[in-house]
Design an enzyme around this catalytic site. Sequence first.
Site, PDB file in Angstrom:
ATOM      1  N   GLU A  42       0.828  -1.212   0.000  1.00 21.87           N
ATOM      2  CA  GLU A  42       0.000   0.000   0.000  1.00 21.87           C
ATOM      3  C   GLU A  42       0.861   1.261   0.000  1.00 21.87           C
ATOM      4  O   GLU A  42       0.537   2.241  -0.659  1.00 21.87           O
ATOM      5  CB  GLU A  42      -0.949   0.014   1.211  1.00 21.87           C
ATOM      6  CG  GLU A  42      -2.130  -0.929   1.075  1.00 21.87           C
ATOM      7  CD  GLU A  42      -2.999  -0.606  -0.139  1.00 21.87           C
ATOM      8  OE1 GLU A  42      -3.057   0.562  -0.560  1.00 21.87           O
ATOM      9  OE2 GLU A  42      -3.606  -1.548  -0.684  1.00 21.87           O
ATOM     10  N   TYR A 123      -6.305   6.471   4.907  1.00 27.03           N
ATOM     11  CA  TYR A 123      -6.426   5.548   3.778  1.00 27.03           C
ATOM     12  C   TYR A 123      -5.655   4.251   4.034  1.00 27.03           C
ATOM     13  O   TYR A 123      -6.213   3.152   3.924  1.00 27.03           O
ATOM     14  CB  TYR A 123      -5.938   6.197   2.472  1.00 27.03           C
ATOM     15  CG  TYR A 123      -5.766   5.148   1.411  1.00 27.03           C
ATOM     16  CD1 TYR A 123      -6.878   4.607   0.776  1.00 27.03           C
ATOM     17  CD2 TYR A 123      -4.510   4.611   1.121  1.00 27.03           C
ATOM     18  CE1 TYR A 123      -6.756   3.578  -0.135  1.00 27.03           C
ATOM     19  CE2 TYR A 123      -4.373   3.583   0.208  1.00 27.03           C
ATOM     20  CZ  TYR A 123      -5.500   3.077  -0.415  1.00 27.03           C
ATOM     21  OH  TYR A 123      -5.373   2.046  -1.293  1.00 27.03           O
ATOM     22  N   ASP A 141      -9.110   6.375  -1.545  1.00 26.74           N
ATOM     23  CA  ASP A 141      -8.028   7.062  -2.250  1.00 26.74           C
ATOM     24  C   ASP A 141      -8.600   7.736  -3.498  1.00 26.74           C
ATOM     25  O   ASP A 141      -9.831   7.805  -3.674  1.00 26.74           O
ATOM     26  CB  ASP A 141      -6.897   6.072  -2.599  1.00 26.74           C
ATOM     27  CG  ASP A 141      -7.346   5.041  -3.625  1.00 26.74           C
ATOM     28  OD1 ASP A 141      -8.546   5.002  -3.952  1.00 26.74           O
ATOM     29  OD2 ASP A 141      -6.489   4.279  -4.114  1.00 26.74           O
TER      30      ASP A 141
END
Length: 368
Positions: A42, A123, A141
């Site tokens: 991520e 996020y 996002d």
Amino acid sequence: MPEEPLYPGKDWQDRLIGWYNQDHRDLPWRRTRDPYRIWVSEIMLQQTRVEAVIGYYRRFMEDFPDVESLAEAPLDRVLKDWEGLGYYSRARNLHKAARQIVDMGGFPETYEEIRSLSGIGDYTAGAVWSIAYNRPAAAVDGNVLRVISRLYAYGEDILEPTARRQITGWVTEHIPPGTSYEEGPCAYTQALMELGAMVCVPKNPRCEKCPLKGDCRALAEGVVKTLPVRKKQKAQKMISRYIALIERKQPGSGRRETLMHRRDEKGLLGGLWEYPGVDASSPEEMRQAFSKEWGLEIRPVGFLFETEHVFTHRHWKMQVYEALPEKEPPDSDRWCWADVDRQAEMMIPTAFRKIQEYLAEPEQLRLV
Ligand code: SF4
């Protein structure tokens, strides 16, 4: 009784997950439930395309297969693996957070603990918690903002905090309760991301292939092309940089060495090595700025070439000069002399690639 709105249909998340389970890309970080690996992926994927990340991710996992190995590694080794991926503060935060995780006794399992780690915002915390643990958290996002703003035909500026809150609210409302990874929050988070990446793309979305085409209010109203709404981006700032290549012969071997400068930890390209440069508009201004900013006395002796680099919000136009040192550089770990072999080992941002290539093969560049 108020009427149910037609769009989007109440259970759009079920259609989305059904599509995802049948038709998603096989990516290396989708083959694991290890929160460490999902977290690294991520972070790497922030501002970076999937195709560019895959190779970096694989190498990173070979070099740092678990959080302990990352925490134990020197920062320079981590930055070296990151070289070329950009936004280096991500790598520094990853390294710092790995040490926090080891101090915690293992990867945290609550949203709040994950959110408290260095470099992790709403996020990433939502993504890791939902994907690795299949727990209910929204991960919103840019992709998700786009998909949801179209699905709901949301006409407000998505860069405004109120819009993000509204969209996060819709995403959260539809988190499925499923306890299996294939039906629950894990699949939902990834399905939204996948739809944004593969179907509901910024330009020319493939609505005819979209599992939500019967739900999509923007499609029904014919306003897909106008969404999402974004206020104008700030113009890129053009900056004139003067770079000094200051060389000496290595005492003993006689090899050529170049003076390198380590940038401040905070700010653009923080902590990375550079060929020293300053904002200036003439060689004389460069000379004065070197003296004022760093106490480094130099004498520019000749223009070599021009190069440039575009960052997100700024554009460096660099004039590269050969320069002679008028006295020794300050005695600090921010300065060092390095020959081309050592430079190849150092973390030097891609902004300076042309300069690095020139020093490795100066004649070749002159012939271009
Ligand atoms: S129908 Fe088109 S605009 Fe609507 S969500 Fe699907 S791809 Fe996006």
